[in-house]
Structure formats: C-alpha cells, structure tokens
Motif scaffolding. Sequence first.
Motif, PDB file in Angstrom:
ATOM      1  N   ASN A 134       0.847  -1.184   0.000  1.00 33.60           N
ATOM      2  CA  ASN A 134       0.000   0.000   0.000  1.00 33.60           C
ATOM      3  C   ASN A 134       0.888   1.240   0.000  1.00 33.60           C
ATOM      4  OD1 ASN A 134      -2.774  -1.115   0.248  1.00 33.60           O
ATOM      5  ND2 ASN A 134      -1.935  -1.988   2.127  1.00 33.60           N
ATOM      6  N   GLU A 135       0.808   1.992  -1.071  1.00 39.79           N
ATOM      7  CA  GLU A 135       1.627   3.196  -1.209  1.00 39.79           C
ATOM      8  C   GLU A 135       0.753   4.432  -1.056  1.00 39.79           C
ATOM      9  OE1 GLU A 135       4.685   2.525  -1.383  1.00 39.79           O
ATOM     10  OE2 GLU A 135       4.659   0.469  -2.113  1.00 39.79           O
ATOM     11  N   VAL A 136       1.227   5.401  -0.261  1.00 46.50           N
ATOM     12  CA  VAL A 136       0.536   6.676  -0.097  1.00 46.50           C
ATOM     13  C   VAL A 136       1.417   7.760  -0.711  1.00 46.50           C
ATOM     14  CG1 VAL A 136      -0.437   8.349   1.507  1.00 46.50           C
ATOM     15  CG2 VAL A 136      -0.610   5.901   2.002  1.00 46.50           C
ATOM     16  N   MET A 137       0.902   8.436  -1.715  1.00 47.45           N
ATOM     17  CA  MET A 137       1.665   9.463  -2.427  1.00 47.45           C
ATOM     18  C   MET A 137       1.141  10.842  -2.040  1.00 47.45           C
ATOM     19  SD  MET A 137       1.657   7.431  -6.060  1.00 47.45           S
ATOM     20  CE  MET A 137       0.023   6.779  -5.681  1.00 47.45           C
ATOM     21  N   SER A 138       1.931  11.550  -1.282  1.00 50.33           N
ATOM     22  CA  SER A 138       1.513  12.861  -0.767  1.00 50.33           C
ATOM     23  C   SER A 138       2.118  14.014  -1.551  1.00 50.33           C
ATOM     24  CB  SER A 138       1.908  12.985   0.711  1.00 50.33           C
ATOM     25  OG  SER A 138       3.307  12.795   0.872  1.00 50.33           O
ATOM     26  N   SER A 139       2.873  13.727  -2.613  1.00 48.98           N
ATOM     27  CA  SER A 139       3.498  14.773  -3.421  1.00 48.98           C
ATOM     28  C   SER A 139       2.444  15.518  -4.237  1.00 48.98           C
ATOM     29  CB  SER A 139       4.547  14.157  -4.349  1.00 48.98           C
ATOM     30  OG  SER A 139       3.959  13.164  -5.155  1.00 48.98           O
ATOM     31  N   PRO A 140       2.771  16.722  -4.722  1.00 48.23           N
ATOM     32  CA  PRO A 140       1.797  17.507  -5.498  1.00 48.23           C
ATOM     33  C   PRO A 140       1.313  16.804  -6.762  1.00 48.23           C
ATOM     34  CG  PRO A 140       3.621  18.894  -4.781  1.00 48.23           C
ATOM     35  CD  PRO A 140       4.010  17.481  -4.470  1.00 48.23           C
ATOM     36  N   LEU A 141       2.139  15.901  -7.318  1.00 51.40           N
ATOM     37  CA  LEU A 141       1.768  15.169  -8.525  1.00 51.40           C
ATOM     38  C   LEU A 141       2.276  13.740  -8.421  1.00 51.40           C
ATOM     39  CD1 LEU A 141       0.658  15.132 -11.456  1.00 51.40           C
ATOM     40  CD2 LEU A 141       2.920  15.880 -12.226  1.00 51.40           C
ATOM     41  N   ALA A 142       1.483  12.791  -8.880  1.00 52.53           N
ATOM     42  CA  ALA A 142       1.871  11.375  -8.862  1.00 52.53           C
ATOM     43  C   ALA A 142       1.391  10.717 -10.146  1.00 52.53           C
ATOM     44  CB  ALA A 142       1.288  10.673  -7.652  1.00 52.53           C
ATOM     45  N   ILE A 143       2.027   9.591 -10.484  1.00 54.20           N
ATOM     46  CA  ILE A 143       1.645   8.813 -11.665  1.00 54.20           C
ATOM     47  C   ILE A 143       1.296   7.399 -11.219  1.00 54.20           C
ATOM     48  CG2 ILE A 143       2.321   8.009 -13.961  1.00 54.20           C
ATOM     49  CD1 ILE A 143       4.470  10.155 -14.005  1.00 54.20           C
ATOM     50  N   VAL A 144       0.175   6.883 -11.720  1.00 51.50           N
ATOM     51  CA  VAL A 144      -0.254   5.516 -11.402  1.00 51.50           C
ATOM     52  C   VAL A 144      -0.657   4.828 -12.698  1.00 51.50           C
ATOM     53  CG1 VAL A 144      -1.995   4.091 -10.242  1.00 51.50           C
ATOM     54  CG2 VAL A 144      -1.050   6.090  -9.064  1.00 51.50           C
ATOM     55  N   THR A 145      -0.157   3.596 -12.903  1.00 54.51           N
ATOM     56  CA  THR A 145      -0.676   2.770 -13.994  1.00 54.51           C
ATOM     57  C   THR A 145      -1.658   1.775 -13.376  1.00 54.51           C
ATOM     58  OG1 THR A 145       1.113   1.120 -13.890  1.00 54.51           O
ATOM     59  CG2 THR A 145       1.453   3.034 -15.314  1.00 54.51           C
ATOM     60  N   LEU A 146      -2.857   1.707 -13.940  1.00 52.43           N
ATOM     61  CA  LEU A 146      -3.976   0.971 -13.343  1.00 52.43           C
ATOM     62  C   LEU A 146      -4.223  -0.334 -14.075  1.00 52.43           C
ATOM     63  CD1 LEU A 146      -6.249   1.389 -11.143  1.00 52.43           C
ATOM     64  CD2 LEU A 146      -7.682   2.206 -13.022  1.00 52.43           C
ATOM     65  N   MET A 147      -4.277  -1.434 -13.317  1.00 50.47           N
ATOM     66  CA  MET A 147      -4.608  -2.732 -13.899  1.00 50.47           C
ATOM     67  C   MET A 147      -6.055  -2.735 -14.397  1.00 50.47           C
ATOM     68  SD  MET A 147      -1.984  -4.767 -13.789  1.00 50.47           S
ATOM     69  CE  MET A 147      -2.593  -6.469 -13.803  1.00 50.47           C
ATOM     70  N   PRO A 148      -6.379  -3.516 -15.428  1.00 50.20           N
ATOM     71  CA  PRO A 148      -7.764  -3.578 -15.904  1.00 50.20           C
ATOM     72  C   PRO A 148      -8.674  -4.268 -14.899  1.00 50.20           C
ATOM     73  CG  PRO A 148      -6.403  -5.185 -17.054  1.00 50.20           C
ATOM     74  CD  PRO A 148      -5.464  -4.344 -16.241  1.00 50.20           C
ATOM     75  N   GLY A 149      -9.941  -3.885 -14.911  1.00 53.98           N
ATOM     76  CA  GLY A 149     -10.925  -4.526 -14.061  1.00 53.98           C
ATOM     77  C   GLY A 149     -11.063  -3.956 -12.669  1.00 53.98           C
ATOM     78  N   VAL A 150     -10.357  -2.857 -12.354  1.00 53.71           N
ATOM     79  CA  VAL A 150     -10.413  -2.281 -11.006  1.00 53.71           C
ATOM     80  C   VAL A 150     -11.664  -1.433 -10.818  1.00 53.71           C
ATOM     81  CG1 VAL A 150      -9.232  -0.769  -9.356  1.00 53.71           C
ATOM     82  CG2 VAL A 150      -7.898  -2.312 -10.809  1.00 53.71           C
ATOM     83  N   PHE A 151     -12.030  -0.651 -11.836  1.00 54.13           N
ATOM     84  CA  PHE A 151     -13.205   0.215 -11.777  1.00 54.13           C
ATOM     85  C   PHE A 151     -14.212  -0.213 -12.841  1.00 54.13           C
ATOM     86  CE2 PHE A 151     -10.040   2.739  -9.659  1.00 54.13           C
ATOM     87  CZ  PHE A 151     -10.737   3.472  -8.701  1.00 54.13           C
ATOM     88  N   GLU A 152     -15.480  -0.043 -12.534  1.00 43.70           N
ATOM     89  CA  GLU A 152     -16.547  -0.351 -13.485  1.00 43.70           C
ATOM     90  C   GLU A 152     -16.687   0.809 -14.460  1.00 43.70           C
ATOM     91  OE1 GLU A 152     -19.313  -2.856 -15.162  1.00 43.70           O
ATOM     92  OE2 GLU A 152     -18.091  -3.265 -13.385  1.00 43.70           O
ATOM     93  N   PRO A 153     -16.559   0.563 -15.770  1.00 41.14           N
ATOM     94  CA  PRO A 153     -16.664   1.664 -16.742  1.00 41.14           C
ATOM     95  C   PRO A 153     -18.015   2.366 -16.662  1.00 41.14           C
ATOM     96  CG  PRO A 153     -15.762  -0.300 -17.766  1.00 41.14           C
ATOM     97  CD  PRO A 153     -16.241  -0.719 -16.403  1.00 41.14           C
TER      98      PRO A 153
END
Length: 315
Positions: A137-156
């Motif tokens: 579990n990563e918490v990114m508190s910087s002003p800007l962050a980048i995340v690559t998201l695996m498929p199937g995490v959110f419902e379109p």
Amino acid sequence: MSKLANVLVFSDLKDRYAELLAAATQLSDNVTAAVFGSEDDVAMAARQGASCVYALGEKASQPMVENYAETLATIVRQCSPQPTLLLFSATKRCKALAARLSVLLDVALVNDATTLSLDAGGICAQHRLYGGLAFGNEVMSSPLAIVTLMPGVFEPLAEDAQRKAQVVQADYVTPANALVCKERRAKQGSSVDLSKAKRVVGIGRGLAAQDDLKMVQALADVLEAELGCSRPIAEGEHWMERERYIGVSGVLLKADLYLALGISGQIQHMVGGNGARTIVAINKDKNAPIFQFADYGLVGDIYKVVPALVEQLKR
C-alpha cells in the motif's frame, strides 16, 4: 482527503479509456484526457467522462508512444487546474512512458495498481509484491503522482451523449533523445481481453497434449466462455497465446464464472483468478490448493468430466 484538483488520463489502447475515466471521475470533478485518434475518438472520451480533451492527432507508426513524455509534460503544465494525478493503463507501452515521465517531472510512480483511493494522507494505491504473495500500500503525498492501473479495477461508466468537453489540439514536442523503431515484425497474438469476459474456462498442467485443447474449447463454446490458461501452458509449452495467461503477471479476471480445469491453484495463478464471482475447480488431486479457493469443487479426471459436461450441457 477531498477530491483531487484534476486527473489526467492516457492510454495507448482505446478500449481502456472507459475504465480510466470512470476512476478519474470518482477522484476528481475535473477530468482531462490525452487521446490519440480522430474527432470521433475525442468525442468518445467526452461521452465517457472527460471534461477536457487534448487531441494528440492520429496515432502513427512513428514516433513511438514512449516519445510522448515531453508532450504530456507540456500538457500537464498547460492544464488549469494542474493535475495532481496522471492515470495510465498498465500496458507495456504506458508503463515505459510513465517511467520516462516520472523522471522528467521528478514525481512518484506506482505501477500495476489494483486499488486506488484517497485519504487524509494523499493518493493511496495498492499493488502486488513478491509474485503476488503480498500487497503493498503506497501513499503518495506529493503535489503530482503517476499511477498505472490494472484492468478490471473500476466499473466503466455508461456513455452519455449529452456530455461535452473542451477540446485542445496538442502539439507534439520532440524529445532530446527519442526512441527510434528500426523494424517491425508481425507477432502472432490474440485480440482477446479476458479481463472483460463474463465466463472463463481455464486449463493447466492437467492437460496432457496440445491437441486436447479441442476438448476444452468444446466446453468453452457450449458455455459461451473464453478460454484461458495457467502460466506453464502459455509461457512453458506455448500452447496458447500470452494474452490468455491468468495470473500475477497476466490477466486479472472479473468474470461471473471461472471454471478451472486441471489447475493446481498456486497463489501466483489465483491472484489472477480470485476476482471471479464464482470459481468452480475440477482436479484429480483432492489435495490441490485450488480447492481452498473454489466455491465448488469436483475431484475427477478432466478427460472424463469435460466430455460428460459437454454432453449434458448440449441437451
């Protein structure tokens, strides 16, 4: 933590935008998309939730996707309000692009996120560790962050024809050190996307020969299911395409039904299969780990059980 000021999404694959934009609209009221393609592709991003779309033009064979790091960095600086999260699909191209962009902007990057949320500390992203044996579990508190998201995490989100977006034509910024493609060779592959399949039949080492895939395919056909496999079948025997591999570095299922045939059920595989709503396992080894994960299990020889199932289901 309140919602983010702005989320910018990008993917090299058009069919990933619906989920990325669904995630972005949950995290921010301002959603920006950078999109390759025609006016129709730009309009689709608007219908799927983007409030501002940067049009990158038609995707050509050159320059390569990774060379758009400088272009996206320029877009980030132009956005108002400025994005606090860049959300990319977890494809090979996008992860390479994200890595270049994280260095260029000097910001945090988390790859292959399986959950994404906000709390008082910042943006929280969960991802797999140690071959799927644990989650970080990563918490990114910087002003800007980048995340690559695996498929199937959110419902379109469902497309809404009434949604409109501000459209900005983006200029390509040539990088100082561009990647150059010298040659392209056609790769035999599959267009299947198991992360979207409602039913999946998976096969493992319990299959003795490649020709026996016909038996398994017959069951998949009668169930109107897609065919998947464990890693040894795809990367060891090469009996099936890499796109059909279910597991820690393969596909994460979100299917209603996963029928696992002759699969032992090691954790590296079940990280990919556990997302199915119902898991049915058939294995001749009563002590196979798969039965610890299955909702329904049958101890039996797949060479006897599968033809019998096909016969019954065809009636």
